[in-house]
Motif scaffolding. Structure first.
Motif, PDB file in Angstrom:
ATOM      1  N   GLU A   1       5.951  -6.550  11.653  1.00  0.00           N
ATOM      2  CA  GLU A   1       7.062  -6.991  10.975  1.00  0.00           C
ATOM      3  C   GLU A   1       6.522  -7.619   9.542  1.00  0.00           C
ATOM      4  N   GLU A   2       5.555  -8.433   9.507  1.00  0.00           N
ATOM      5  CA  GLU A   2       4.844  -9.142   8.286  1.00  0.00           C
ATOM      6  C   GLU A   2       4.420  -8.256   7.435  1.00  0.00           C
ATOM      7  N   ALA A   3       3.725  -7.320   8.063  1.00  0.00           N
ATOM      8  CA  ALA A   3       2.958  -6.178   7.220  1.00  0.00           C
ATOM      9  C   ALA A   3       4.115  -5.448   6.291  1.00  0.00           C
ATOM     10  N   TRP A   4       5.046  -5.236   7.099  1.00  0.00           N
ATOM     11  CA  TRP A   4       6.053  -4.254   6.317  1.00  0.00           C
ATOM     12  C   TRP A   4       7.007  -5.176   5.218  1.00  0.00           C
ATOM     13  N   GLU A   5       7.079  -6.585   5.674  1.00  0.00           N
ATOM     14  CA  GLU A   5       7.640  -7.282   4.505  1.00  0.00           C
ATOM     15  C   GLU A   5       6.439  -7.393   3.176  1.00  0.00           C
ATOM     16  N   LEU A   6       5.222  -7.331   3.578  1.00  0.00           N
ATOM     17  CA  LEU A   6       4.270  -7.383   2.489  1.00  0.00           C
ATOM     18  C   LEU A   6       4.380  -6.153   1.579  1.00  0.00           C
ATOM     19  N   TYR A   7       4.630  -5.133   2.220  1.00  0.00           N
ATOM     20  CA  TYR A   7       4.953  -3.742   1.485  1.00  0.00           C
ATOM     21  C   TYR A   7       6.428  -3.968   0.763  1.00  0.00           C
ATOM     22  N   LYS A   8       7.323  -4.505   1.117  1.00  0.00           N
ATOM     23  CA  LYS A   8       8.462  -4.413   0.520  1.00  0.00           C
ATOM     24  C   LYS A   8       8.314  -5.462  -0.787  1.00  0.00           C
ATOM     25  N   GLY A   9       7.574  -6.516  -0.483  1.00  0.00           N
ATOM     26  CA  GLY A   9       7.130  -7.266  -1.542  1.00  0.00           C
ATOM     27  C   GLY A   9       6.291  -6.852  -2.691  1.00  0.00           C
ATOM     28  N   GLY A  10       6.025  -5.592  -2.545  1.00  0.00           N
ATOM     29  CA  GLY A  10       4.764  -5.258  -3.539  1.00  0.00           C
ATOM     30  C   GLY A  10       3.437  -5.413  -3.415  1.00  0.00           C
ATOM     31  N   LYS A  11       3.211  -5.616  -2.076  1.00  0.00           N
ATOM     32  CA  LYS A  11       1.690  -5.874  -1.685  1.00  0.00           C
ATOM     33  C   LYS A  11       1.607  -4.886  -0.608  1.00  0.00           C
ATOM     34  N   GLY A  12       1.669  -3.729  -0.910  1.00  0.00           N
ATOM     35  CA  GLY A  12       1.455  -2.505  -0.100  1.00  0.00           C
ATOM     36  C   GLY A  12       0.083  -2.291   0.438  1.00  0.00           C
TER      37      GLY A  12
END
Length: 261
Positions: A76-87
């Motif tokens: 879930e943290e990884a997905w949030e990173l992606y959504k936050g522009g840190k793909g």
């Protein structure tokens, strides 16, 4: 002769639009039980007997929820990173999760989603294939895999993957059959597409997209055969799709084109 009623260029254009409108089942969702008649039909075709779900027999400390939960949280943290522009950071974390815990289906799906969103469908497909190598009975990975193969126009691979599958949901979920029907339709094998869409409808006949796909296929097959009876079957399913969802545009277009023939 149906094909002679329109100029060839216009007909080809309309055929392309109809064929392109066949849609995979991202929005098709069902978890219905199959009635005895449908189950017997599936068994007679060999599908139920071929669905052999690989069950885990041995459970250890690695299966403890206290061990699994941190990996779920990291996913879930990884997905949030992606959504936050840190793909890139999200991708790196998901790859690390898979390396440490290769049976986390959510990690495979999340990583494939990110790659696909970034326009790298090839890598997304490779990730899902890796996941299916470890989790061959995982429905979520398999259905996403079928959809990406369709998106990449790898229709033969959709069909061969289905034939090798070990997914129990084939016994009751129309989405798998819809995707298979789309693959046959895109290949121009309309007879198999019709059989497959009809199988999907035997599991759930109240899905607008599925009814529209079958209508499109009858439309195309009727023109291909120059057979007015086969062609006429499309009207029933276009009308059914509209009845189920009056805001759904595709069947109105198909029905309008069909009436012009």
């Amino acid at each position: 002769n149906l094909a002679e009623r329109k100029k060839i260029p216009e007909l080809k254009s309309q055929l392309k639009k109809i064929k392109d409108s066949l849609t995979p089942s991202e929005k098709i969702d069902a978890a219905q039980k199959v009635d005895r008649k449908t189950r017997e039909r599936l068994a007679s075709l060999g599908y139920i007997s071929n669905v052999q779900v690989i069950k885990k027999k041995h459970f250890g400390i690695h299966d403890d929820v206290k061990i699994l939960l941190p990996y779920i949280n990291k996913t879930e943290e990884a997905w949030e990173l992606y959504k936050g522009g840190k793909g890139d950071e999200g991708i790196k974390l998901l790859r690390k999760i898979i390396e440490e815990r290769n049976n986390m289906d959510l990690a495979y799906k999340s990583l494939a989603l990110i790659y696909d969103a970034k326009g790298n469908t090839k890598e997304a497909i490779a990730i899902l294939e890796q996941g299916l190598g470890v989790l061959p009975s995982n429905y979520g990975i398999f259905i996403f895999y079928m959809e990406l193969l369709i998106s990449a126009k790898k229709y033969d691979k959709v069909i061969t993957s289905f034939e090798k599958m070990s997914i129990r949901e084939a016994g009751y979920d129309p989405a798998i059959w819809n995707n298979l029907g789309v693959a046959y339709g895109k290949k121009g094998d309309f007879e198999e597409a019709i059989k497959t869409f009809e199988m999907a409808l035997s599991l759930d006949d109240e899905l607008p997209g599925l009814n529209n796909n079958l209508a499109d296929t009858y439309y195309l097959h009727g023109l291909q055969l120059h057979d007015s009876f086969v062609f006429s079957q499309c009207f029933k399913y276009y009308k059914k799709a509209i009845e189920l969802d009056s805001q759904y545009a595709a069947p109105y277009l198909g029905l309008g084109l069909a009436y012009r023939k």
